[in-house]
Design a protein around this motif. Structure first.
Motif, PDB file in Angstrom:
ATOM      1  N   VAL A  89       0.874  -1.171   0.000  1.00  0.00           N
ATOM      2  CA  VAL A  89       0.000   0.000   0.000  1.00  0.00           C
ATOM      3  C   VAL A  89       0.913   1.222   0.000  1.00  0.00           C
ATOM      4  N   ILE A  90       0.821   1.986  -1.066  1.00  0.00           N
ATOM      5  CA  ILE A  90       1.655   3.178  -1.235  1.00  0.00           C
ATOM      6  C   ILE A  90       0.865   4.402  -0.797  1.00  0.00           C
ATOM      7  N   SER A  91       1.556   5.338  -0.180  1.00  0.00           N
ATOM      8  CA  SER A  91       0.932   6.592   0.248  1.00  0.00           C
ATOM      9  C   SER A  91       0.314   7.304  -0.957  1.00  0.00           C
ATOM     10  N   PRO A  92      -0.905   7.824  -0.828  1.00  0.00           N
ATOM     11  CA  PRO A  92      -1.549   8.492  -1.963  1.00  0.00           C
ATOM     12  C   PRO A  92      -0.958   9.861  -2.282  1.00  0.00           C
ATOM     13  N   THR A  93      -0.088  10.368  -1.433  1.00  0.00           N
ATOM     14  CA  THR A  93       0.477  11.699  -1.650  1.00  0.00           C
ATOM     15  C   THR A  93       1.744  11.689  -2.501  1.00  0.00           C
ATOM     16  N   VAL A  94       2.219  10.502  -2.918  1.00  0.00           N
ATOM     17  CA  VAL A  94       3.440  10.447  -3.725  1.00  0.00           C
ATOM     18  C   VAL A  94       3.145  10.893  -5.147  1.00  0.00           C
ATOM     19  N   SER A  95       4.161  11.432  -5.795  1.00  0.00           N
ATOM     20  CA  SER A  95       4.011  11.853  -7.191  1.00  0.00           C
ATOM     21  C   SER A  95       3.982  10.621  -8.099  1.00  0.00           C
ATOM     22  N   TYR A  98       2.207 -12.771 -11.694  1.00  0.00           N
ATOM     23  CA  TYR A  98       1.052 -11.954 -12.042  1.00  0.00           C
ATOM     24  C   TYR A  98       1.074 -10.694 -11.176  1.00  0.00           C
ATOM     25  N   THR A  99       0.677  -9.571 -11.745  1.00  0.00           N
ATOM     26  CA  THR A  99       0.635  -8.308 -11.008  1.00  0.00           C
ATOM     27  C   THR A  99      -0.762  -7.695 -11.157  1.00  0.00           C
ATOM     28  N   VAL A 100      -1.267  -7.125 -10.059  1.00  0.00           N
ATOM     29  CA  VAL A 100      -2.588  -6.483 -10.072  1.00  0.00           C
ATOM     30  C   VAL A 100      -2.451  -5.071  -9.516  1.00  0.00           C
ATOM     31  N   ASN A 101      -2.905  -4.086 -10.294  1.00  0.00           N
ATOM     32  CA  ASN A 101      -3.028  -2.716  -9.805  1.00  0.00           C
ATOM     33  C   ASN A 101      -4.453  -2.599  -9.286  1.00  0.00           C
ATOM     34  N   TRP A 102      -4.593  -2.648  -7.977  1.00  0.00           N
ATOM     35  CA  TRP A 102      -5.918  -2.652  -7.366  1.00  0.00           C
ATOM     36  C   TRP A 102      -6.509  -1.246  -7.262  1.00  0.00           C
ATOM     37  N   GLY A 103      -5.677  -0.243  -7.467  1.00  0.00           N
ATOM     38  CA  GLY A 103      -6.149   1.134  -7.475  1.00  0.00           C
ATOM     39  C   GLY A 103      -6.144   1.781  -6.099  1.00  0.00           C
ATOM     40  N   THR A 104      -6.795   2.920  -6.020  1.00  0.00           N
ATOM     41  CA  THR A 104      -6.890   3.666  -4.771  1.00  0.00           C
ATOM     42  C   THR A 104      -8.086   3.152  -3.977  1.00  0.00           C
ATOM     43  N   LYS A 105      -7.821   2.788  -2.733  1.00  0.00           N
ATOM     44  CA  LYS A 105      -8.870   2.256  -1.861  1.00  0.00           C
ATOM     45  C   LYS A 105      -8.859   3.005  -0.527  1.00  0.00           C
ATOM     46  N   LYS A 106     -10.027   3.078   0.076  1.00  0.00           N
ATOM     47  CA  LYS A 106     -10.124   3.683   1.406  1.00  0.00           C
ATOM     48  C   LYS A 106      -9.589   2.694   2.433  1.00  0.00           C
ATOM     49  N   LEU A 107      -8.792   3.177   3.357  1.00  0.00           N
ATOM     50  CA  LEU A 107      -8.215   2.346   4.406  1.00  0.00           C
ATOM     51  C   LEU A 107      -9.230   2.147   5.526  1.00  0.00           C
ATOM     52  N   ALA A 108      -9.119   1.056   6.235  1.00  0.00           N
ATOM     53  CA  ALA A 108     -10.027   0.765   7.343  1.00  0.00           C
ATOM     54  C   ALA A 108      -9.822   1.745   8.497  1.00  0.00           C
ATOM     55  N   TYR A 109      -8.607   2.268   8.605  1.00  0.00           N
ATOM     56  CA  TYR A 109      -8.277   3.231   9.649  1.00  0.00           C
ATOM     57  C   TYR A 109      -7.146   4.115   9.126  1.00  0.00           C
ATOM     58  N   PHE A 110      -6.945   5.250   9.779  1.00  0.00           N
ATOM     59  CA  PHE A 110      -5.904   6.178   9.351  1.00  0.00           C
ATOM     60  C   PHE A 110      -4.523   5.567   9.579  1.00  0.00           C
ATOM     61  N   ILE A 111      -3.668   5.705   8.591  1.00  0.00           N
ATOM     62  CA  ILE A 111      -2.266   5.303   8.703  1.00  0.00           C
ATOM     63  C   ILE A 111      -1.434   6.520   8.320  1.00  0.00           C
ATOM     64  N   ASN A 112      -0.610   6.973   9.236  1.00  0.00           N
ATOM     65  CA  ASN A 112       0.211   8.172   8.998  1.00  0.00           C
ATOM     66  C   ASN A 112      -0.639   9.346   8.523  1.00  0.00           C
ATOM     67  N   LYS A 113      -1.801   9.524   9.138  1.00  0.00           N
ATOM     68  CA  LYS A 113      -2.737  10.605   8.842  1.00  0.00           C
ATOM     69  C   LYS A 113      -3.295  10.536   7.423  1.00  0.00           C
ATOM     70  N   LYS A 114      -3.327   9.327   6.854  1.00  0.00           N
ATOM     71  CA  LYS A 114      -3.860   9.132   5.502  1.00  0.00           C
ATOM     72  C   LYS A 114      -5.043   8.183   5.578  1.00  0.00           C
ATOM     73  N   ASN A 115      -6.081   8.502   4.810  1.00  0.00           N
ATOM     74  CA  ASN A 115      -7.309   7.732   4.800  1.00  0.00           C
ATOM     75  C   ASN A 115      -7.412   6.810   3.583  1.00  0.00           C
ATOM     76  N   TYR A 116      -6.554   7.024   2.575  1.00  0.00           N
ATOM     77  CA  TYR A 116      -6.552   6.248   1.343  1.00  0.00           C
ATOM     78  C   TYR A 116      -5.151   5.716   1.060  1.00  0.00           C
ATOM     79  N   GLY A 117      -5.083   4.709   0.196  1.00  0.00           N
ATOM     80  CA  GLY A 117      -3.802   4.159  -0.211  1.00  0.00           C
ATOM     81  C   GLY A 117      -3.892   3.588  -1.612  1.00  0.00           C
ATOM     82  N   LEU A 118      -2.745   3.475  -2.278  1.00  0.00           N
ATOM     83  CA  LEU A 118      -2.652   2.876  -3.606  1.00  0.00           C
ATOM     84  C   LEU A 118      -2.233   1.422  -3.430  1.00  0.00           C
ATOM     85  N   PHE A 119      -3.089   0.495  -3.825  1.00  0.00           N
ATOM     86  CA  PHE A 119      -2.870  -0.922  -3.578  1.00  0.00           C
ATOM     87  C   PHE A 119      -2.316  -1.619  -4.821  1.00  0.00           C
TER      88      PHE A 119
END
Length: 115
Positions: free
Chosen positions: A13-19, A42-63
């Motif tokens: 899960v990558i931080s959504p704030t990265v360029s 095999y590789t899957v780009n699962w996209g941006t998903k809402k996290l179950a809880y805040f991680i490092n003050k972030k509510n979303y992540g790139l999966f």
């Protein structure tokens, strides 16, 4: 040393704030390391998903999910490599069983090499 390889699912899960450039660099580094330690099936780009809880003050992540064949001894090396990148906010590495392979095929049409 264990020379038996098995299939693993590696989720990052990558931080959504990265360029976009930084995201590509992270994915390239993870893919290169996985290829060096084993084989990516095999590789899957699962996209941006809402996290179950805040991680490092972030509510979303790139999966991203990587299905790969790895040596058991490589799993700790990969975990260490992934944790060194501060833009990867979570990761998970699990071994895939025969039942899981069947489920992946039936549900998502993902074919992993059987051993």
């Amino acid at each position: 040393m264990d020379f038996q390889s098995a299939c693993y699912e590696t989720l990052i899960v990558i931080s959504p704030t990265v360029s976009e450039g930084e995201k590509k660099k992270i994915l390239y580094n993870v893919e290169t390391f996985l290829k060096r330690e084993g084989e990516i099936l095999y590789t899957v780009n699962w996209g941006t998903k809402k996290l179950a809880y805040f991680i490092n003050k972030k509510n979303y992540g790139l999966f991203y999910i990587f299905y790969c064949k790895l040596l058991k001894s490589s799993v700790k090396k990969i975990a260490k490599q992934i944790t060194q990148n501060e833009n990867i906010i979570r990761f998970l590495i699990i071994k895939i069983t025969k039942k899981s392979k069947y489920y992946l095929y039936e549900r998502f049409n993902i074919i992993l090499n059987n051993e």
